[in-house]
Design an enzyme around this catalytic site. Structure first.
Site, short mmCIF file in Angstrom:
data_model
loop_
_atom_site.label_atom_id
_atom_site.label_comp_id
_atom_site.label_asym_id
_atom_site.label_seq_id
_atom_site.Cartn_x
_atom_site.Cartn_y
_atom_site.Cartn_z
CG HIS A 12 -41.25 67.37 107.29
ND1 HIS A 12 -41.40 68.37 108.23
CD2 HIS A 12 -42.49 67.13 106.79
CE1 HIS A 12 -42.67 68.73 108.29
NE2 HIS A 12 -43.35 67.98 107.44
CB SER B 135 -46.26 68.20 109.29
OG SER B 135 -46.03 69.32 108.48
CG ASP C 148 -38.23 69.33 108.90
OD1 ASP C 148 -38.40 69.55 107.69
OD2 ASP C 148 -39.16 69.32 109.72
#
Length: 429
Positions: free
Chosen positions: A372, A226, A344
């Site tokens: 995610h 991320s 995600d």
């Protein structure tokens, strides 16, 4: 929920943070935990594991890859990328010397339809705003865990901690890799300054740079998740000769970072604290493909999304990095594996597909069972996938084509190497 509301109300009345995060007291220094002072009073917890295994000599020296690329940016935002091989370089030189061969192609124009109508007058060539030429040699070899010059760096994102990499740290250390995983400021057991400036991209990037310089060796592998992907990209630009390979897990598209003006994280800290149960529930829904007892336990055990409202707000507001645009990513010459969880809800798969188009050497793998937090949901698949990427090296130093390998049922990935003569035109979003 009632407790959070009362604490948030007290926060508003006293103008103090209701849940200031402090480093977790731990006596596990002997178990691979270290505390590094990156600045006076700014201490980061780092998981550092050096496996006690005999060192093996590397049988293969890898392949030397020629990275030749021309990136042109026009004033309307259009990006034109030419991946230049040996043949393309020869044609380009002959064109510059005025000796263009009849069959050589320097510029390709595509039309939607072809008919017998009279040709339209040729438009005046646009003047590019910026042109970047990359011409370098990169040596790529298999990175085996028992080599003393290989180090793996794991960098988490907003709300995470080094504990989210638990499965990966255990897996790769058992294989003989030296692994490094820091807690970003305000996360996990690292110190949490109560000033917003401590959580800007540049402040956090400087922390990561110091950690990297402290533990880096000859060949370093960066694995980011991320927001942590941006710091990996930053390091790859700062230390291009020391980064052997890089992994981007649900990192998003190659766009410059800028905080959203219309975001729930712009609310006052005390209001965010009142909403913390709702935010945690939303993160669970968006971060995992399934929301059962196992996923809730994973969040709790791995200390994920367990930061103060002040830190969360400052992190989201500090994501300003104008340099990290498409050109910045297109300049990277390191081999990169992109891992994306299909479910995600934070990062659409189209963003990682766009990243794969921009990067010079990109391998994109989409996991259908992940979201995610895919490295926590599907640890075995992710570990095997990463390990195969670390052991990958080019088959030939001169010929690169688009190939696909199928080493295992759930971990096969297609290798997309862009060393053929191609022209890539990227329209502005």
């Amino acid at each position: 929920m009632l407790t959070s509301f009362i604490e948030g109300l007290l926060c508003c009345l006293t103008s103090k943070s209701a849940n200031t995060v402090v480093p977790i007291e731990t006596s596990e220094l002997a178990d691979g935990y270290e505390f590094v002072e990156v600045k006076p009073g700014r201490v980061l917890r780092v998981r550092h594991i050096i496996p006690d295994r005999p060192i093996e000599e590397e049988p293969s020296q890898g392949a030397s890859v020629s990275c030749k690329r021309k990136i042109t940016v026009y004033r309307n935002g259009q990006l034109f990328i030419e991946n230049l091989g040996e043949r393309a370089s020869a044609e380009l030189k002959s064109c510059q010397n005025g000796e263009t061969e009849p069959n050589s192609t320097v510029e390709v124009e595509l039309a939607e339809s072809r008919n017998s109508s009279p040709p339209q007058p040729r438009k005046r060539r646009r003047k590019p705003k910026r042109t970047v030429v990359i011409d370098c040699e990169r040596k790529i070899s298999a990175c085996k865990g028992t080599h003393s010059d290989v180090v793996l760096f794991f960098i988490h994102g907003v709300g995470g901690s080094l504990d989210i990499w638990g499965s990966q740290l255990e897996f790769f250390s058992r294989l003989g890799y030296e692994v490094i995983a820091p807690d970003l400021a305000g996360h996990g057991a690292s110190s949490a300054p109560q000033i917003a400036a401590a959580y800007t991209f540049y402040a956090l990037a400087e922390d990561v740079r110091i950690i990297f310089k402290r533990y880096a060796k000859k060949r370093n592998i960066l694995i980011g998740h991320s927001y942590g992907v941006s710091f990996c990209t930053f390091l790859a630009h700062e230390f291009p000769d020391q980064i052997q390979k890089m992994v981007m897990i649900n990192g998003g598209g190659p766009t410059a970072l800028e905080p959203s003006l219309c975001s729930i994280f712009n609310l006052p800290t005390c209001v965010l604290h009142c909403l913390s149960p709702l935010l945690a529930w939303s993160f669970l829904k968006a971060g995992f493909a399934r929301q059962g007892a196992r996923e809730k336990q994973l969040l709790k055990e791995n200390n994920a999304f367990n930061v103060s409202s002040f830190v969360l707000r400052a992190m989201m507001s500090g994501q300003y990095w104008p340099e990290g645009d498409e050109v910045y990513h297109a300049e990277l010459t390191v081999p990169i594996l992109l891992v994306h969880g299909m479910h995600d809800k934070f990062v659409p798969v189209e963003e990682d597909q766009r990243m794969a188009e921009i990067l010079l050497m990109a391998f994109l793998k989409v996991l259908e069972d992940g979201s995610h937090m895919v490295m926590m949901e599907c640890p075995e698949t992710v570990n095997t996938l990463l390990h195969e990427f670390l052991l990958w090296e080019p088959y030939s130093p001169k010929h690169y084509t688009e190939t696909c390998t199928v080493p295992a049922k759930d971990t096969d990935f297609c290798v997309k190497t862009l060393f053929v003569v191609t022209h890539l035109v990227i329209q502005p979003m």
